[in-house]
Design a protein around this motif. Structure first.
Motif, PDB file in Angstrom:
ATOM      1  N   PHE A   1       0.786  -1.232   0.000  1.00 54.31           N
ATOM      2  CA  PHE A   1       0.000   0.000   0.000  1.00 54.31           C
ATOM      3  C   PHE A   1       0.820   1.285   0.000  1.00 54.31           C
ATOM      4  CE2 PHE A   1      -2.874  -3.169   1.807  1.00 54.31           C
ATOM      5  CZ  PHE A   1      -4.024  -2.933   1.078  1.00 54.31           C
ATOM      6  N   GLY A   2       2.118   1.203   0.274  1.00 50.87           N
ATOM      7  CA  GLY A   2       2.931   2.410   0.418  1.00 50.87           C
ATOM      8  C   GLY A   2       3.892   2.632  -0.738  1.00 50.87           C
ATOM      9  N   ALA A   3       4.856   3.493  -0.489  1.00 55.83           N
ATOM     10  CA  ALA A   3       5.867   3.840  -1.491  1.00 55.83           C
ATOM     11  C   ALA A   3       7.251   3.504  -0.946  1.00 55.83           C
ATOM     12  CB  ALA A   3       5.780   5.325  -1.821  1.00 55.83           C
ATOM     13  N   PRO A   4       8.196   3.155  -1.822  1.00 56.90           N
ATOM     14  CA  PRO A   4       9.548   2.819  -1.366  1.00 56.90           C
ATOM     15  C   PRO A   4      10.218   3.967  -0.613  1.00 56.90           C
ATOM     16  CG  PRO A   4       9.267   2.229  -3.674  1.00 56.90           C
ATOM     17  CD  PRO A   4       8.059   3.024  -3.263  1.00 56.90           C
ATOM     18  N   GLN A   5      11.207   3.588   0.157  1.00 60.76           N
ATOM     19  CA  GLN A   5      12.050   4.498   0.930  1.00 60.76           C
ATOM     20  C   GLN A   5      11.261   5.354   1.919  1.00 60.76           C
ATOM     21  OE1 GLN A   5      14.620   6.326  -2.109  1.00 60.76           O
ATOM     22  NE2 GLN A   5      16.217   4.966  -1.337  1.00 60.76           N
ATOM     23  N   ALA A   6      10.372   4.713   2.635  1.00 55.57           N
ATOM     24  CA  ALA A   6       9.648   5.381   3.708  1.00 55.57           C
ATOM     25  C   ALA A   6      10.514   5.374   4.957  1.00 55.57           C
ATOM     26  CB  ALA A   6       8.326   4.665   3.960  1.00 55.57           C
ATOM     27  N   ARG A   7      10.094   6.107   5.970  1.00 49.62           N
ATOM     28  CA  ARG A   7      10.900   6.241   7.183  1.00 49.62           C
ATOM     29  C   ARG A   7      10.104   5.812   8.412  1.00 49.62           C
ATOM     30  NH1 ARG A   7      15.228   9.660   8.569  1.00 49.62           N
ATOM     31  NH2 ARG A   7      15.084  10.610   6.522  1.00 49.62           N
ATOM     32  N   THR A   8      10.621   4.789   9.110  1.00 46.11           N
ATOM     33  CA  THR A   8      10.091   4.467  10.437  1.00 46.11           C
ATOM     34  C   THR A   8      11.159   4.652  11.508  1.00 46.11           C
ATOM     35  OG1 THR A   8      10.591   2.090  10.357  1.00 46.11           O
ATOM     36  CG2 THR A   8       8.426   2.788   9.525  1.00 46.11           C
ATOM     37  N   PHE A   9      12.433   4.626  11.121  1.00 49.31           N
ATOM     38  CA  PHE A   9      13.533   4.797  12.081  1.00 49.31           C
ATOM     39  C   PHE A   9      14.031   6.234  11.978  1.00 49.31           C
ATOM     40  CE2 PHE A   9      18.096   4.160  13.316  1.00 49.31           C
ATOM     41  CZ  PHE A   9      17.845   3.880  14.653  1.00 49.31           C
ATOM     42  N   LEU A  10      13.622   7.083  12.921  1.00 48.00           N
ATOM     43  CA  LEU A  10      13.849   8.511  12.829  1.00 48.00           C
ATOM     44  C   LEU A  10      15.309   8.959  12.983  1.00 48.00           C
ATOM     45  CD1 LEU A  10      10.660   9.694  14.707  1.00 48.00           C
ATOM     46  CD2 LEU A  10      11.068   9.612  12.245  1.00 48.00           C
ATOM     47  N   PRO A  11      16.154   8.307  13.788  1.00 47.39           N
ATOM     48  CA  PRO A  11      17.528   8.807  13.929  1.00 47.39           C
ATOM     49  C   PRO A  11      18.375   8.734  12.655  1.00 47.39           C
ATOM     50  CG  PRO A  11      16.969   7.423  15.797  1.00 47.39           C
ATOM     51  CD  PRO A  11      15.858   7.277  14.780  1.00 47.39           C
TER      52      PRO A  11
END
Length: 173
Positions: free
Chosen positions: A118-128
């Motif tokens: 459902f999403g797009a590549p290179q998303a961010r879940t790890f903020l640091p």
């Protein structure tokens, strides 16, 4: 609840929750937090976990958590970003010289990465990380996939943790 592996300094496990539904059936959700030191250890942990997960192979269920790895799909269109990630502090532990194994292993076992769907590549879940890293995953069993309507990352929770939550919308069969 099985211990998944104590291959590193921190013990890791697999939490199983069976949710009783109004019709008396149960829906199972598994949560894990895989090792952060290396892909080989994570692959071992997932092989051990799947010996437990196989009990639900024909029933709808989810496997989710901090997998401490990245998906090859996130970098298929831009492999140079993966090389950049491997060069920073946390990079060698997440996507070093070792071949990425954990996510492909889950997919080979029949699980579907819902964010990939459902999403797009290179998303961010790890903020640091200075680069976009998605290390948190929700995998659905094949029996559940037709009932999933969405999966996204929730950026409004920034500041609560160093990870962004991933959520999925679904209807239970």
């Amino acid at each position: 609840m099985p211990r998944v592996c104590s291959c590193s300094a921190q013990q890791r496990g697999l939490l199983e929750a069976r949710i009783l539904l109004p019709d008396g059936k149960t829906f199972t959700v598994y949560q894990t937090h895989l090792d952060h030191h290396g892909e080989t250890t994570r692959a071992i942990q997932l092989r051990i976990a799947r010996t437990w997960l196989v009990r639900d192979r024909n029933r709808p269920h989810l496997v989710m958590g901090d997998f401490n790895t990245v998906s090859p799909w996130d970098f298929a269109a831009n492999p140079s970003v993966l090389a950049e990630i491997a060069a920073v502090d946390h990079g060698p532990r997440l996507c070093a010289i070792e071949e990425l194994q954990a996510v492909p292993q889950m997919e080979k076992a029949g699980y579907v990465d819902l964010y990939r769907r459902f999403g797009a590549p290179q998303a961010r879940t790890f903020l640091p990380s200075p680069q976009p890293l998605r290390v948190d995953f929700i995998f659905a069993s094949q029996a559940l996939v037709p009932n999933v309507t969405a999966c996204a990352i929730w950026p409004d929770a920034d500041g609560v943790s160093d990870h962004r939550p991933v959520y999925a919308d679904l209807t239970l069969p």
